[in-house]
Write a protein that holds these residues in place. Structure first.
Motif, PDB file in Angstrom:
ATOM      1  N   TYR A 122      76.520  56.017 -40.378  1.00 47.61           N
ATOM      2  CA  TYR A 122      75.286  56.156 -41.038  1.00 47.61           C
ATOM      3  C   TYR A 122      74.257  55.915 -39.729  1.00 47.61           C
ATOM      4  CZ  TYR A 122      71.043  55.020 -43.808  1.00 47.61           C
ATOM      5  OH  TYR A 122      69.822  55.250 -44.359  1.00 47.61           O
ATOM      6  N   ALA A 123      73.465  57.168 -39.374  1.00 50.39           N
ATOM      7  CA  ALA A 123      72.598  57.177 -38.089  1.00 50.39           C
ATOM      8  C   ALA A 123      71.207  57.101 -38.609  1.00 50.39           C
ATOM      9  CB  ALA A 123      72.821  58.293 -37.417  1.00 50.39           C
ATOM     10  N   GLU A 124      70.857  55.735 -38.136  1.00 48.91           N
ATOM     11  CA  GLU A 124      69.335  55.405 -38.507  1.00 48.91           C
ATOM     12  C   GLU A 124      68.388  56.104 -37.532  1.00 48.91           C
ATOM     13  OE1 GLU A 124      65.885  54.615 -39.386  1.00 48.91           O
ATOM     14  OE2 GLU A 124      67.501  54.008 -40.921  1.00 48.91           O
ATOM     15  N   LEU A 125      67.777  57.101 -37.734  1.00 51.46           N
ATOM     16  CA  LEU A 125      67.066  58.092 -36.981  1.00 51.46           C
ATOM     17  C   LEU A 125      65.663  57.773 -36.869  1.00 51.46           C
ATOM     18  CD1 LEU A 125      69.267  61.060 -36.594  1.00 51.46           C
ATOM     19  CD2 LEU A 125      69.524  59.170 -35.061  1.00 51.46           C
ATOM     20  N   ASN A 126      65.113  56.843 -37.736  1.00 50.55           N
ATOM     21  CA  ASN A 126      63.751  56.683 -37.949  1.00 50.55           C
ATOM     22  C   ASN A 126      62.858  55.960 -36.800  1.00 50.55           C
ATOM     23  OD1 ASN A 126      63.959  58.082 -40.385  1.00 50.55           O
ATOM     24  ND2 ASN A 126      65.009  56.481 -40.997  1.00 50.55           N
ATOM     25  N   ALA A 127      61.546  55.928 -36.798  1.00 48.42           N
ATOM     26  CA  ALA A 127      60.686  55.191 -35.991  1.00 48.42           C
ATOM     27  C   ALA A 127      60.537  54.019 -36.510  1.00 48.42           C
ATOM     28  CB  ALA A 127      59.495  55.897 -35.620  1.00 48.42           C
ATOM     29  N   THR A 137      74.944  53.513 -36.182  1.00 51.54           N
ATOM     30  CA  THR A 137      74.152  53.746 -34.933  1.00 51.54           C
ATOM     31  C   THR A 137      72.737  53.669 -35.342  1.00 51.54           C
ATOM     32  OG1 THR A 137      73.895  55.278 -33.017  1.00 51.54           O
ATOM     33  CG2 THR A 137      74.314  56.195 -35.081  1.00 51.54           C
ATOM     34  N   ASP A 138      72.278  52.901 -34.187  1.00 54.00           N
ATOM     35  CA  ASP A 138      70.458  52.968 -34.282  1.00 54.00           C
ATOM     36  C   ASP A 138      70.138  54.275 -33.321  1.00 54.00           C
ATOM     37  OD1 ASP A 138      67.925  52.264 -34.046  1.00 54.00           O
ATOM     38  OD2 ASP A 138      68.478  51.163 -31.953  1.00 54.00           O
ATOM     39  N   GLY A 139      69.033  54.810 -33.755  1.00 57.13           N
ATOM     40  CA  GLY A 139      68.800  56.058 -32.970  1.00 57.13           C
ATOM     41  C   GLY A 139      67.093  56.447 -32.986  1.00 57.13           C
ATOM     42  N   GLY A 140      66.709  57.140 -32.143  1.00 57.80           N
ATOM     43  CA  GLY A 140      65.039  57.637 -32.128  1.00 57.80           C
ATOM     44  C   GLY A 140      65.286  58.994 -31.710  1.00 57.80           C
ATOM     45  N   ILE A 141      64.715  59.797 -32.320  1.00 59.13           N
ATOM     46  CA  ILE A 141      64.375  61.139 -31.970  1.00 59.13           C
ATOM     47  C   ILE A 141      63.159  61.289 -31.127  1.00 59.13           C
ATOM     48  CG2 ILE A 141      64.019  63.317 -32.740  1.00 59.13           C
ATOM     49  CD1 ILE A 141      65.180  62.572 -35.626  1.00 59.13           C
ATOM     50  N   ILE A 142      63.201  61.871 -30.024  1.00 58.85           N
ATOM     51  CA  ILE A 142      61.848  62.128 -29.152  1.00 58.85           C
ATOM     52  C   ILE A 142      61.777  63.544 -28.898  1.00 58.85           C
ATOM     53  CG2 ILE A 142      61.032  62.173 -26.667  1.00 58.85           C
ATOM     54  CD1 ILE A 142      61.976  59.166 -26.695  1.00 58.85           C
ATOM     55  N   GLY A 143      60.559  64.214 -29.371  1.00 59.91           N
ATOM     56  CA  GLY A 143      60.355  65.786 -29.356  1.00 59.91           C
ATOM     57  C   GLY A 143      60.138  66.275 -30.584  1.00 59.91           C
ATOM     58  N   PRO A 144      59.902  67.636 -30.787  1.00 60.39           N
ATOM     59  CA  PRO A 144      59.596  68.084 -32.098  1.00 60.39           C
ATOM     60  C   PRO A 144      60.660  68.726 -32.627  1.00 60.39           C
ATOM     61  CG  PRO A 144      58.951  69.383 -30.131  1.00 60.39           C
ATOM     62  CD  PRO A 144      59.449  68.395 -29.673  1.00 60.39           C
ATOM     63  N   TYR A 185      68.458  59.628 -29.125  1.00 60.21           N
ATOM     64  CA  TYR A 185      68.926  58.498 -28.117  1.00 60.21           C
ATOM     65  C   TYR A 185      69.695  57.703 -29.264  1.00 60.21           C
ATOM     66  CZ  TYR A 185      66.168  59.688 -23.930  1.00 60.21           C
ATOM     67  OH  TYR A 185      65.813  60.409 -22.869  1.00 60.21           O
ATOM     68  N   LEU A 186      70.811  57.319 -28.791  1.00 60.02           N
ATOM     69  CA  LEU A 186      71.408  56.254 -29.683  1.00 60.02           C
ATOM     70  C   LEU A 186      72.023  55.177 -29.152  1.00 60.02           C
ATOM     71  CD1 LEU A 186      73.614  59.776 -30.779  1.00 60.02           C
ATOM     72  CD2 LEU A 186      72.035  58.604 -32.325  1.00 60.02           C
ATOM     73  N   SER A 187      72.159  53.914 -30.011  1.00 60.00           N
ATOM     74  CA  SER A 187      72.678  52.680 -29.448  1.00 60.00           C
ATOM     75  C   SER A 187      73.260  52.069 -30.594  1.00 60.00           C
ATOM     76  CB  SER A 187      71.502  51.935 -28.851  1.00 60.00           C
ATOM     77  OG  SER A 187      70.762  51.566 -29.966  1.00 60.00           O
ATOM     78  N   GLY A 188      74.037  51.234 -30.222  1.00 62.76           N
ATOM     79  CA  GLY A 188      74.917  50.307 -31.220  1.00 62.76           C
ATOM     80  C   GLY A 188      76.424  50.848 -31.416  1.00 62.76           C
ATOM     81  N   GLY A 210      73.636  49.819 -25.182  1.00 65.73           N
ATOM     82  CA  GLY A 210      73.085  48.620 -25.609  1.00 65.73           C
ATOM     83  C   GLY A 210      73.282  48.408 -26.947  1.00 65.73           C
ATOM     84  N   PRO A 211      72.753  47.378 -27.422  1.00 66.40           N
ATOM     85  CA  PRO A 211      72.746  47.166 -28.922  1.00 66.40           C
ATOM     86  C   PRO A 211      72.081  47.714 -29.862  1.00 66.40           C
ATOM     87  CG  PRO A 211      71.743  45.506 -27.690  1.00 66.40           C
ATOM     88  CD  PRO A 211      71.967  46.295 -26.719  1.00 66.40           C
ATOM     89  N   VAL A 212      72.319  47.542 -30.888  1.00 66.76           N
ATOM     90  CA  VAL A 212      71.311  48.094 -32.044  1.00 66.76           C
ATOM     91  C   VAL A 212      70.008  47.995 -31.743  1.00 66.76           C
ATOM     92  CG1 VAL A 212      70.786  48.098 -34.734  1.00 66.76           C
ATOM     93  CG2 VAL A 212      73.278  48.329 -33.830  1.00 66.76           C
ATOM     94  N   GLY A 213      69.181  48.435 -31.694  1.00 66.30           N
ATOM     95  CA  GLY A 213      67.578  48.213 -31.655  1.00 66.30           C
ATOM     96  C   GLY A 213      67.272  48.646 -30.203  1.00 66.30           C
ATOM     97  N   GLU A 214      68.019  49.282 -29.507  1.00 66.30           N
ATOM     98  CA  GLU A 214      67.614  49.766 -28.117  1.00 66.30           C
ATOM     99  C   GLU A 214      66.828  50.983 -28.308  1.00 66.30           C
ATOM    100  OE1 GLU A 214      70.201  50.875 -24.521  1.00 66.30           O
ATOM    101  OE2 GLU A 214      69.783  48.408 -24.224  1.00 66.30           O
ATOM    102  N   ALA A 215      67.742  52.059 -29.102  1.00 64.74           N
ATOM    103  CA  ALA A 215      67.032  53.212 -29.301  1.00 64.74           C
ATOM    104  C   ALA A 215      65.845  53.094 -29.974  1.00 64.74           C
ATOM    105  CB  ALA A 215      68.045  54.213 -30.140  1.00 64.74           C
TER     106      ALA A 215
END
Length: 278
Positions: free
Chosen positions: A91-96, A117-124, A135-138, A159-164
């Motif tokens: 489960y990849a959590e990719l939300n802001a 995995t914790d994630g963050g999407i940067i860009g369109p 970006y992925l962490s956890g 790093g841990p969950v939350g870093e991304a």
């Protein structure tokens, strides 16, 4: 080419559909729940090559990418977990969302047997001219980063969950906050009757900033409604102990008002479009 994967995406919004299209182009099977979706969502899913699956089928995928508006992130995780007990997908959590919210979602996902995995999407959204980075962490970050073999840019933060999530909100606070700051002062200048002088001075003494506003503000107006909850997440990320968290509460209210103006072709939206030349 690597062996094709089955990837579940939780919603066919613009970002979800863009990622889905990139993955299907690389041979992946991409599934998405489409019950009760708007016609626009159905059309995006069809164009992206995604196919319908029930919520109880998402756990059969190799990976589940949660891409929804921030206020629905936990509810989405709960729905996936309840419908897929014992699943072994990642489960990849990719939300802001805030790091704290990411940790809560980790417990929900892992409680159902899912990797996380914790994630963050940067860009369109991905397109011929855009290539966002995930970006992925956890704990499952390295496995999820394997999506790079299927056309997506991925970066592992060790790093841990939350870093991304922290990186995503920090970046969005600057880029989307800067657009809000420009719009705020342009509107204030217009109310005072000095908007033309302001834009002329920006063009001379802050040309890079003026050029950036000419791109960011027209693009912001139709998206501003989707950014409201993200601004509240940024305020929570900063923390109520720091007075500057109130900046982003104000930005959230501004974006809500500007989105209404955009939908109604209202005066503030028209003023901003005129000032940045679009």
């Amino acid at each position: 080419m690597p062996n094709p994967l089955t990837i579940a995406i939780t919603a066919p919004g613009q970002m979800g559909a863009g990622i889905g299209a990139r993955l299907t182009a690389q041979g992946c099977r991409v599934i998405v729940p489409l019950e009760d979706r708007s016609q626009a969502s159905l059309d995006r899913a069809r164009r992206a090559g995604m196919v319908h699956a029930g919520w109880d089928e998402l756990g059969q995928a190799d990976m589940i990418l949660s891409i929804v508006s921030p206020e629905y992130a936990e509810r989405t995780a709960e729905r996936v977990a309840a419908a897929n007990p014992g699943a072994r997908a990642i489960y990849a959590e990719l939300n802001a969302i805030t790091p704290e919210r990411a940790l809560r979602i980790q417990k929900i996902a892992e409680g159902a047997g899912l990797g996380f995995t914790d994630g963050g999407i940067i860009g369109p959204p991905p397109s011929d001219s855009a290539d966002p980075v995930l970006y992925l962490s956890g704990p499952a970050a390295a496995e999820a980063a394997g999506l790079r073999a299927y056309g997506l840019r991925t970066e592992v933060l060790h790093g841990p969950v939350g870093e991304a999530s922290a990186l995503k909100l920090s970046y969005a606070g600057i880029t989307k906050g800067l657009a809000a700051l420009g719009a705020t002062m342009m509107l204030a200048a217009a109310r005072a009757g000095v908007e033309e002088q302001l834009m002329a001075e920006l063009g001379v003494s802050q040309s890079a900033l003026a050029q950036g506003f000419s791109r960011s503000i027209p693009g912001m107006l139709p998206k501003s409604g989707r950014w409201v909850s993200e601004m509240h997440e940024i305020a929570d990320f900063i923390g109520a102990d720091f007075p500057e968290h109130g900046i982003y509460r104000g930005v959230a209210a501004l974006y809500e008002r500007l989105f209404d103006a955009h939908l109604a072709d209202g005066e503030e939206a028209e003023t901003l479009r005129d000032l940045v030349g679009r």
